[in-house]
Design an enzyme around this catalytic site. Structure first.
Site, PDB file in Angstrom:
ATOM      1  N   LEU A  40       0.819  -1.219   0.000  1.00 59.25           N
ATOM      2  CA  LEU A  40       0.000   0.000   0.000  1.00 59.25           C
ATOM      3  C   LEU A  40       0.848   1.263   0.000  1.00 59.25           C
ATOM      4  O   LEU A  40       1.805   1.374   0.757  1.00 59.25           O
ATOM      5  CB  LEU A  40      -0.918  -0.012   1.229  1.00 59.25           C
ATOM      6  CG  LEU A  40      -1.780   1.226   1.485  1.00 59.25           C
ATOM      7  CD1 LEU A  40      -3.156   0.821   2.040  1.00 59.25           C
ATOM      8  CD2 LEU A  40      -1.116   2.211   2.447  1.00 59.25           C
ATOM      9  N   ASN A  42       0.441   5.426   0.571  1.00 62.35           N
ATOM     10  CA  ASN A  42      -0.453   6.552   0.854  1.00 62.35           C
ATOM     11  C   ASN A  42       0.292   7.866   0.745  1.00 62.35           C
ATOM     12  O   ASN A  42       0.897   8.101  -0.319  1.00 62.35           O
ATOM     13  CB  ASN A  42      -1.309   6.347   2.113  1.00 62.35           C
ATOM     14  CG  ASN A  42      -0.571   6.131   3.401  1.00 62.35           C
ATOM     15  OD1 ASN A  42       0.246   5.244   3.519  1.00 62.35           O
ATOM     16  ND2 ASN A  42      -0.880   6.925   4.404  1.00 62.35           N
ATOM     17  N   ASP A  43       0.262   8.729   1.721  1.00 62.33           N
ATOM     18  CA  ASP A  43       0.653  10.134   1.552  1.00 62.33           C
ATOM     19  C   ASP A  43       1.998  10.376   0.850  1.00 62.33           C
ATOM     20  O   ASP A  43       2.979   9.687   1.129  1.00 62.33           O
ATOM     21  CB  ASP A  43       0.800  10.814   2.913  1.00 62.33           C
ATOM     22  CG  ASP A  43      -0.341  10.523   3.854  1.00 62.33           C
ATOM     23  OD1 ASP A  43      -1.325   9.904   3.445  1.00 62.33           O
ATOM     24  OD2 ASP A  43      -0.223  10.922   5.028  1.00 62.33           O
ATOM     25  N   GLN A  59       4.518   7.250   1.853  1.00 63.52           N
ATOM     26  CA  GLN A  59       4.125   6.318   2.896  1.00 63.52           C
ATOM     27  C   GLN A  59       3.929   4.957   2.253  1.00 63.52           C
ATOM     28  O   GLN A  59       3.166   4.811   1.293  1.00 63.52           O
ATOM     29  CB  GLN A  59       2.800   6.772   3.538  1.00 63.52           C
ATOM     30  CG  GLN A  59       2.948   7.934   4.485  1.00 63.52           C
ATOM     31  CD  GLN A  59       3.623   7.532   5.780  1.00 63.52           C
ATOM     32  OE1 GLN A  59       3.018   6.906   6.633  1.00 63.52           O
ATOM     33  NE2 GLN A  59       4.888   7.877   5.932  1.00 63.52           N
ATOM     34  N   TYR A 102       5.776   7.714  10.074  1.00 68.67           N
ATOM     35  CA  TYR A 102       4.599   8.370   9.508  1.00 68.67           C
ATOM     36  C   TYR A 102       4.981   9.622   8.713  1.00 68.67           C
ATOM     37  O   TYR A 102       6.155   9.976   8.600  1.00 68.67           O
ATOM     38  CB  TYR A 102       3.604   8.691  10.629  1.00 68.67           C
ATOM     39  CG  TYR A 102       2.627   7.554  10.906  1.00 68.67           C
ATOM     40  CD1 TYR A 102       2.818   6.280  10.379  1.00 68.67           C
ATOM     41  CD2 TYR A 102       1.489   7.762  11.687  1.00 68.67           C
ATOM     42  CE1 TYR A 102       1.918   5.247  10.621  1.00 68.67           C
ATOM     43  CE2 TYR A 102       0.580   6.739  11.937  1.00 68.67           C
ATOM     44  CZ  TYR A 102       0.802   5.487  11.401  1.00 68.67           C
ATOM     45  OH  TYR A 102      -0.106   4.495  11.637  1.00 68.67           O
ATOM     46  N   SER A 103       3.957  10.307   8.214  1.00 68.64           N
ATOM     47  CA  SER A 103       4.175  11.371   7.230  1.00 68.64           C
ATOM     48  C   SER A 103       4.994  12.537   7.751  1.00 68.64           C
ATOM     49  O   SER A 103       5.022  12.813   8.951  1.00 68.64           O
ATOM     50  CB  SER A 103       2.835  11.895   6.728  1.00 68.64           C
ATOM     51  OG  SER A 103       2.298  10.934   5.856  1.00 68.64           O
ATOM     52  N   ARG A 161       0.667  14.662  14.487  1.00 66.02           N
ATOM     53  CA  ARG A 161       1.593  14.120  13.482  1.00 66.02           C
ATOM     54  C   ARG A 161       1.689  14.964  12.216  1.00 66.02           C
ATOM     55  O   ARG A 161       0.999  15.942  12.043  1.00 66.02           O
ATOM     56  CB  ARG A 161       1.155  12.702  13.115  1.00 66.02           C
ATOM     57  CG  ARG A 161      -0.290  12.585  12.656  1.00 66.02           C
ATOM     58  CD  ARG A 161      -0.604  11.126  12.257  1.00 66.02           C
ATOM     59  NE  ARG A 161      -2.022  10.944  11.992  1.00 66.02           N
ATOM     60  CZ  ARG A 161      -2.911  10.477  12.863  1.00 66.02           C
ATOM     61  NH1 ARG A 161      -2.537  10.136  14.088  1.00 66.02           N
ATOM     62  NH2 ARG A 161      -4.182  10.354  12.533  1.00 66.02           N
ATOM     63  N   ASP A 162       2.561  14.502  11.339  1.00 66.26           N
ATOM     64  CA  ASP A 162       2.723  15.018   9.972  1.00 66.26           C
ATOM     65  C   ASP A 162       3.384  16.399   9.934  1.00 66.26           C
ATOM     66  O   ASP A 162       2.843  17.355   9.372  1.00 66.26           O
ATOM     67  CB  ASP A 162       1.370  15.059   9.230  1.00 66.26           C
ATOM     68  CG  ASP A 162       0.596  13.765   9.348  1.00 66.26           C
ATOM     69  OD1 ASP A 162       1.234  12.721   9.541  1.00 66.26           O
ATOM     70  OD2 ASP A 162      -0.648  13.780   9.253  1.00 66.26           O
ATOM     71  N   GLU A 220      -5.228  16.227   9.693  1.00 71.50           N
ATOM     72  CA  GLU A 220      -4.012  15.549   9.262  1.00 71.50           C
ATOM     73  C   GLU A 220      -3.274  16.382   8.215  1.00 71.50           C
ATOM     74  O   GLU A 220      -3.872  17.197   7.509  1.00 71.50           O
ATOM     75  CB  GLU A 220      -4.350  14.165   8.681  1.00 71.50           C
ATOM     76  CG  GLU A 220      -4.911  13.211   9.726  1.00 71.50           C
ATOM     77  CD  GLU A 220      -5.032  11.767   9.243  1.00 71.50           C
ATOM     78  OE1 GLU A 220      -4.667  10.857   9.994  1.00 71.50           O
ATOM     79  OE2 GLU A 220      -5.497  11.549   8.108  1.00 71.50           O
TER      80      GLU A 220
HETATM   81  C1  FRU Z   1      -2.848  10.459   6.365  1.00 72.05           C
HETATM   82  C2  FRU Z   1      -2.138   9.707   7.470  1.00 72.05           C
HETATM   83  C3  FRU Z   1      -1.213  10.621   8.257  1.00 72.05           C
HETATM   84  C4  FRU Z   1      -0.212   9.654   8.839  1.00 72.05           C
HETATM   85  C5  FRU Z   1      -0.070   8.664   7.703  1.00 72.05           C
HETATM   86  C6  FRU Z   1       0.191   7.259   8.130  1.00 72.05           C
HETATM   87  O1  FRU Z   1      -3.273   9.620   5.341  1.00 72.05           O
HETATM   88  O2  FRU Z   1      -3.070   9.087   8.339  1.00 72.05           O
HETATM   89  O3  FRU Z   1      -1.852  11.399   9.227  1.00 72.05           O
HETATM   90  O4  FRU Z   1       0.999  10.249   9.149  1.00 72.05           O
HETATM   91  O5  FRU Z   1      -1.263   8.715   6.966  1.00 72.05           O
HETATM   92  O6  FRU Z   1       0.451   6.453   7.028  1.00 72.05           O
END
Ligand code: FRU
Length: 485
Positions: A40, A42-43, A59, A102-103, A161-162, A220
């Site tokens: 997978l 993601n971000d 991610q 994480y991000s 986070r992020d 986020e």
């Molecule tokens: C957004 C999120 C972020 C986090 C990341 C984890 O999609 O939930 O807040 O850091 O993805 O993969």
């Protein structure tokens, strides 16, 4: 922990190898969008142009098509068309990031590349901890973790986070997506002189701040930047209720424009505006490149929005990024345009300069295909106009409203819709079609619809329908795709 890091890299490499053929055999693999090699994605993370090269981290969960202890995967490019898939940048190998790197974001300082991210930690009972962390590189491909640089301030849950970092004047700033103890989403500002020691300043805005009212239980992936005379806070709030045509996805992504007072800290801002109107768009991140362009890349997915119903899951991978978009400010709102470099993927142009359709559905000679860029300019739409893609999705315009429809990903008997109002009507549709994705730039970037589409792989037909009379021109380019090494 060097040993754990090696183990995780090895395990991820084995996973890529194990499913290589299966993934590659998927007709829904894209030609010009970033995907995970397996598992997978993601971000977008750490998006930056550093010493001439664009770095895009992502991610990545290598071991599953679900979420979990994320890695940072890494792509680089000098021109947005030729890409290198680099070695894994970061693995969840340390006590402070063991449940996910994480991000986060990247900055350049004194010739070094600094990555800021959130270390996600969960104990056996599922209790969460969040640490803001730093990793540094001299060559842009090998990163040395520096550990925790900011802890959780009072008043917030561990949904914190992020980090997005930038420089303003003599200071570095970091904005973090947060949830307050009373379960309201916030964007929280930190300040530093040296990138290592961070001082908590407080929320710049959030749910129940700034006359916003209730505006989500968690925010986020915040990003703060300047566009012309505006300070923009881009953010992905969770917990907004659907409201007319707005907030139709499970979670949203959009922005506030206004003026940021760094001392207070406080962002005086106008209303929230969604960045994208399609089914799949979330967690966008921007960077300012060496030409001074503000460029955005988003995740073409939404958390918890029937992710497992994507047919690619059977082939052991899921999700991709959006195309890079250049942002500008037109005095009222953000305008998004695909970056110019993407034109280098174009084959010869096919042009039909005046097409009229009246109460009919038609194919247009030569128009179609699954790796295609199309630009439609409208002279007139008397009543209703629609583009039907691959007997699957449709974009239709009537009475000032543009609608994208596709079969519901979980229940293919149902159709789902996303809509936007175009106060000044429809002038132009600029489409990028890539096997299983669709990005539609509307009225030269006033609105964008980004979505995954899963038509039959061999379907290539595009049909145009008009009720009453519609006249328009079409330009089409077949696209060669990214060159990946
Ligand atoms: C957004 C999120 C972020 C986090 C990341 C984890 O999609 O939930 O807040 O850091 O993805 O993969």
């Amino acid at each position: 922990m060097a040993e754990r890091d090696q183990e995780l890299r090895q395990a991820a490499a084995e996973e890529i190898d194990k499913y290589k053929e299966e993934v590659a055999s998927d007709p829904y693999r894209l030609l010009f969008h970033h995907m995970p090699p397996v598992g997978l994605l993601n971000d977008p993370n750490g998006f930056i142009q550093w010493k001439g090269t664009y770095h895009l981290f992502y991610q990545w969960m290598p071991f599953d098509t679900g979420h979990g202890a994320k890695f940072w995967g890494h792509y680089t490019s000098k021109d947005f068309v030729n890409w290198v898939h680099e070695d894994i940048a970061l693995t969840p190998s340390d006590w402070y990031d063991k449940n996910g790197v994480y991000s986060g974001s990247a900055v350049s300082h004194n010739d070094r590349l600094y990555l800021f991210y959130t270390g996600n930690v969960k104990d056996e009972e599922g209790n969460r901890e969040a640490y803001q962390c730093l990793a540094v590189s001299d060559d842009g491909v090998n990163f040395e973790k520096q550990g925790v640089i900011a802890e959780l301030p009072e008043g917030y849950t561990a949904h914190f986070r992020d980090p997005k970092v930038w420089k303003n004047g003599n200071y570095w700033y970091m904005v973090i997506g947060a949830q307050s103890k009373d379960l309201q989403g916030k964007a929280v500002l930190f300040q530093s002189e040296n990138l290592y020691d961070w001082k908590h300043l407080g929320p710049v805005t959030g749910s129940l701040e700034n006359n916003l009212g209730e505006f989500g239980y968690m925010w986020e992936c915040p990003d703060i930047f300047q566009l012309e005379d505006q300070d923009i806070l881009m953010v992905s709030p969770q917990g907004l209720e659907e409201e007319g045509m707005n907030y139709a996805n499970t979670y949203q992504s959009g922005y506030f424009a206004g003026k940021l007072n760094y001392e207070q800290p406080h962002l005086e801002h106008g209303p929230f505006r969604e960045l994208d109107r399609g089914f799949e768009f979330y967690a966008p991140q921007t960077t300012l490149d060496e030409q001074g362009r503000r460029i955005l890349i988003g995740w073409m997915g939404v958390p918890d929005q029937y992710e497992q119903a994507h047919p690619t899951v059977e082939k052991q991978w899921v999700h991709c990024m959006t195309l890079p978009r250049e942002l500008s400010w037109n005095g009222k709102q953000i305008i998004q345009q695909p970056v110019n470099e993407l034109k280098d993927m174009r084959g010869p142009a096919l042009i039909h300069s005046s097409i009229t359709i009246e109460n009919d559905q038609k194919a247009v000679r030569g128009i179609g295909g699954r790796a295609t860029e199309l630009n439609l300019e409208f002279d007139r739409i008397e009543n209703q106009f629609a583009v039907e893609l691959f007997q699957y999705a449709a974009i239709s315009y009537k009475d000032g409203i543009l609608t994208l429809s596709r079969p519901h990903l979980e229940d293919r008997e149902k159709t789902e819709f996303r809509r936007v109002k175009l106060p000044e009507g429809l002038r132009n549709l600029h489409l990028f079609i890539d096997q299983s994705s669709l990005e539609i730039f509307v009225n030269n970037g006033e609105e964008v619809f980004t979505s995954r589409i899963f038509p039959q792989p061999e379907e290539e037909d595009i049909l145009f329908t008009s009720l009453g009379e519609s006249s328009f021109s079409i330009e089409q380019w077949k696209l060669s795709g990214f060159k990946l090494s």
